[in-house]
Motif scaffolding. Sequence first.
Motif, short mmCIF file in Angstrom:
data_model
loop_
_atom_site.label_atom_id
_atom_site.label_comp_id
_atom_site.label_asym_id
_atom_site.label_seq_id
_atom_site.Cartn_x
_atom_site.Cartn_y
_atom_site.Cartn_z
N LEU A 116 84.04 34.88 17.63
CA LEU A 116 85.00 35.64 16.52
C LEU A 116 86.06 34.81 16.57
O LEU A 116 87.15 34.53 15.50
N GLN B 83 87.39 41.95 7.35
CA GLN B 83 87.66 42.80 7.41
C GLN B 83 88.87 43.28 9.10
O GLN B 83 87.33 43.09 10.16
N TRP C 14 84.65 32.47 13.48
CA TRP C 14 84.48 32.51 12.08
C TRP C 14 86.20 33.83 12.57
O TRP C 14 85.82 34.66 13.20
N SER C 15 86.77 34.03 11.16
CA SER C 15 87.60 34.58 10.84
C SER C 15 87.43 36.18 10.14
O SER C 15 86.83 36.08 8.96
N PRO C 16 86.40 37.38 11.15
CA PRO C 16 86.53 38.12 9.36
C PRO C 16 86.97 38.53 8.94
O PRO C 16 88.47 39.01 8.99
N THR D 38 85.94 44.93 11.86
CA THR D 38 85.55 44.35 12.94
C THR D 38 85.56 44.42 13.83
O THR D 38 85.44 44.18 15.46
#
Length: 414
Positions: free
Chosen positions: A24, A31, A27-29, A34
């Motif tokens: 996390l 939505q 990686w920036s989700p 998530t």
Amino acid sequence: MTTESVGPLISGSGAVTVTTALVLTVWSPPQQRTLLFVLPGAAGVSTVVTFAYEGPARSAAANWWAAETVALMMLVVVGVRRPGSWTATGLAVLLTTTITLSPLRITMNAVPPSSCSETLQLCLIWAILGMVAMGVGVYLRNLDARGHAIAAAERRAERLSLARDLHDYAAHDVTAVVVLVEAAQVLAKKDPRQALDLLPEIGAAGAQALEAMDHTVQLLAEAPGDRQERALDRAGRRELASGSGGEGKKNTIPLSPSGPRRDLSELVSLVERFNGTGSPEAVLLMAEGTADDLPAEVSAMGYRVIVEALTNVRRHAASASRVEILLRREVVDGAPLLRVQITDDARHPTAEPGLVARAAGAGGTGISGLSERAAALGGSLTAGPHKGDGWRVAVVLPLASSCKAPGGRNLPKG
């Protein structure tokens, strides 16, 4: 990971939490849902292990617990920074509570067992770590919000600038269309043939206004595409509007391959277009080379003032017979200046008889806006009656303090 000194619960919980934190963070989700599933899941796993773990409380298990604590702090930062306000608050409370309770997996299984005061002290320390992580998340969240606000302000300023460009240039051509249509209405009663002769000029002026608006819309929201195809489409639309088809190309104005500069280098063509749309006649008073090698901001500003003044002549000075455009370099107190002056001879600034009267204030805030821009460049703009007859708009701009740019910015054609 599953030796007697560690146990599968501690190592498994640590591995899940550390992996989640690393994923996390990198990686920036896209939505928010998530985070709503992943972060409570990681907190739930850690809390279950805290109360289900039965030892041993050795140094290897403590190392996994320390790594999991750091990972939970990273998750607090992610949970506070990215979601909405209420979601961030809920995730922060959940994860901070998980961090605060995590020392129990060690204190309850230590030999001999830790006292209540020692357990509370350790939980308090871990609660402080959770709040520190929360503070980091809030700080980063504020930085993100500030960055978004700055970007939004820049986009708004750019849109306002483009809106001013549309007013400065498209309004000039739209006004020319209105004036020509009104003139055709008057001529139709006297000589219909002369009224028909104005139709190509009306079409050319309308095409200019369409091009100005097209260019502004492209700058406001232009997706990557085939610009050449759009240029050909605009050229075809301009020919259609001028009624020339493939023959009367004298009424069309070709596009420059690099786009219009919209500065004083186009002053001669601007005067020619103005004179081609009827009375009054514009006369350019300028020594050779006056408009050469001017700073980009000064050249663009001078052009805008002339466009606005000519537009206002069309709107409010129908009785004028002559408009003088003076362009001159001066030296005042050793400082080089550029003087741009537009003077008309209208005695009675009223509309032609038989034409529709325009509403008061139809001129908008063009002159006042240009006055502010002139002041920003270190110059001044004045507008008012001239010797009792007509109207004069004059702007004086310094040349020494302005930055010189190699080329002009593409602006709407007007």
